[in-house]
Motif scaffolding. Structure first.
Motif, short mmCIF file in Angstrom:
data_model
loop_
_atom_site.label_atom_id
_atom_site.label_comp_id
_atom_site.label_asym_id
_atom_site.label_seq_id
_atom_site.Cartn_x
_atom_site.Cartn_y
_atom_site.Cartn_z
N ASP A 24 0.84 -1.19 0.00
CA ASP A 24 0.00 0.00 0.00
C ASP A 24 0.88 1.24 0.00
O ASP A 24 2.11 1.16 -0.04
CB ASP A 24 -0.95 0.00 1.20
CG ASP A 24 -2.34 0.50 0.80
OD1 ASP A 24 -2.41 1.53 0.09
OD2 ASP A 24 -3.33 -0.14 1.18
N GLU A 47 -6.89 6.58 7.67
CA GLU A 47 -6.96 5.29 6.99
C GLU A 47 -6.37 4.18 7.86
O GLU A 47 -6.93 3.08 7.98
CB GLU A 47 -6.21 5.37 5.65
CG GLU A 47 -6.59 4.32 4.66
CD GLU A 47 -7.89 4.61 3.92
OE1 GLU A 47 -8.15 3.92 2.93
OE2 GLU A 47 -8.66 5.50 4.34
N SER A 216 -8.77 -2.50 -4.45
CA SER A 216 -9.55 -1.30 -4.13
C SER A 216 -9.43 -0.25 -5.22
O SER A 216 -10.05 0.81 -5.15
CB SER A 216 -9.08 -0.71 -2.80
OG SER A 216 -7.78 -0.17 -2.92
N THR A 248 -3.30 1.65 -2.56
CA THR A 248 -4.01 2.93 -2.70
C THR A 248 -3.04 4.00 -3.18
O THR A 248 -2.05 4.28 -2.50
CB THR A 248 -4.60 3.36 -1.34
OG1 THR A 248 -5.26 2.24 -0.74
CG2 THR A 248 -5.56 4.51 -1.49
N ARG A 254 -9.10 6.41 -1.21
CA ARG A 254 -9.15 6.15 0.23
C ARG A 254 -10.59 6.02 0.73
O ARG A 254 -11.51 6.60 0.16
CB ARG A 254 -8.44 7.27 0.98
CG ARG A 254 -6.93 7.14 0.93
CD ARG A 254 -6.22 8.21 1.71
NE ARG A 254 -4.85 7.80 2.00
CZ ARG A 254 -3.86 8.64 2.25
NH1 ARG A 254 -4.09 9.95 2.25
NH2 ARG A 254 -2.65 8.18 2.53
N SER A 255 -10.74 5.28 1.82
CA SER A 255 -12.07 5.07 2.37
C SER A 255 -12.69 6.37 2.85
O SER A 255 -13.91 6.55 2.81
CB SER A 255 -12.02 4.06 3.51
OG SER A 255 -11.19 4.53 4.56
N SER A 256 -11.86 7.31 3.29
CA SER A 256 -12.36 8.60 3.76
C SER A 256 -12.93 9.44 2.63
O SER A 256 -13.63 10.43 2.87
CB SER A 256 -11.24 9.38 4.46
OG SER A 256 -10.15 9.56 3.58
N GLY A 261 -10.29 1.79 -0.37
CA GLY A 261 -9.09 2.02 0.40
C GLY A 261 -8.55 0.80 1.11
O GLY A 261 -8.95 -0.35 0.86
N MET A 262 -7.63 1.07 2.01
CA MET A 262 -6.98 0.03 2.79
C MET A 262 -7.96 -0.85 3.58
O MET A 262 -7.82 -2.08 3.61
CB MET A 262 -5.99 0.71 3.74
CG MET A 262 -5.11 -0.18 4.54
SD MET A 262 -4.09 0.82 5.66
CE MET A 262 -3.11 1.77 4.48
#
Length: 301
Positions: A24, A47, A216, A248, A254-256, A261-262
């Protein structure tokens, strides 16, 4: 000498590494992705915190020299999140660098890699190199020769970006055949992007670790075949060589930012692997295999 994993906070025994995202990026920048840099430490911490809340304990950042790894910030992120972080040295494809800088470093790459592995304020725990699309160009061959020299001086593992998942066997022929790197010290990345299971099996039979990294990432048309590829390898007896990572590389992934994301590795992929391929394979992929892939009997040149 016992094998240890070189994290940004120091060397640890493999049994302390835990559930791992094996490829990552917390920070990365490139002229090929203008305006899409990962350069926000608070976003990186967020993250990591989500990943840790899902049971994640380790992340391997494959960002090599010259691509904005922000290595000096990694120890703080590791302490704050409680997640082990491995940093990388090495070099990516030529397009990611200023030509003048490449010329300046041409004769000293191995020394640069060795210094970052053994004598930097925050030591790297692996070497990152990259192939070209379906071939190994002159830049790739030069960087891989330097990586092999640094490996022989330190025993550090070499992670390989395979462009679109291609040229895996050519890479092994160069690193292992020509330069004498032990196959189990090589991690081949992005194999899911070229889902030829015959090549995957040949690379595994040679002894390398196989990283399926980037599920992802948006618009990878081969991701739906990933579990089939894992199943083929496991059924052929290579379950102990498989790694997974999120890879990523942009803020929107990113998940945010509403990307997977991770955290997707543990919230999405791990449950599917446990359900469809079995909990033993999931444990091997996320915990046991990374601990072996990145554990090193370090040598000090």
């Amino acid at each position: 000498m016992s094998a240890t994993i070189r994290t940004v906070l120091g060397d640890i025994p493999p049994e302390e590494f835990g559930t791992c995202d094996a490829h990552d990026h917390l920070f990365i920048s490139s002229p090929t992705l203008p305006g899409q840099e990962l350069d926000d430490a608070q976003a990186a911490l967020a993250e990591l915190d989500i990943f840790a809340a899902l049971g994640g304990r380790a992340v391997v950042q494959w960002t090599p020299w010259g691509m904005g790894p922000r290595t000096e910030e990694l120890p703080g992120l590791s302490r704050q999140s409680g997640v082990h972080i491995i940093s990388a040295t090495g070099m990516h494809q030529a397009k990611h660098y200023d030509p003048g800088e490449l010329e300046r470093l041409h004769g000293g790459l191995a020394d640069l890699f060795i210094r970052e592995l053994t004598n930097a304020p925050v030591k790297a725990g692996m070497i990152k190199v990259a192939g070209a699309y379906h071939r190994l160009d002159d830049h790739t061959r030069h960087v891989m020769a330097a990586a092999a020299e640094a490996h022989h001086a330190t025993d550090a593992p070499i992670g390989v970006h395979l462009e679109a998942g291609t040229a895996a066997l050519d890479v092994l022929d160069l690193l292992c055949g020509t330069h004498g790197v032990a196959p189990h010290r090589v991690v081949l990345g992005h194999l899911h992007r070229f889902p030829d299971t015959r090549i995957h099996r040949q690379a595994a039979e040679a002894g390398a670790f196989l990283a399926f990294d980037g599920p992802s990432r948006v618009h990878h048309g081969t991701d739906w075949r990933m579990l089939d590829s894992l199943a083929v390898l496991a059924e052929a007896g290579h379950a102990h060589q498989i790694l997974l990572g999120a890879d990523t590389v942009t803020p929107t992934a990113r998940s945010s930012a509403d990307g997977p994301g991770m955290p997707f590795l543990l919230s999405g992929l791990r449950p599917r692997i446990e359900r469809e391929l079995g909990p033993e394979l999931a444990s091997a992929i996320f915990t046991e295999n990374p601990a072996r892939a990145f554990a090193v009997r370090w040598r000090q040149p």
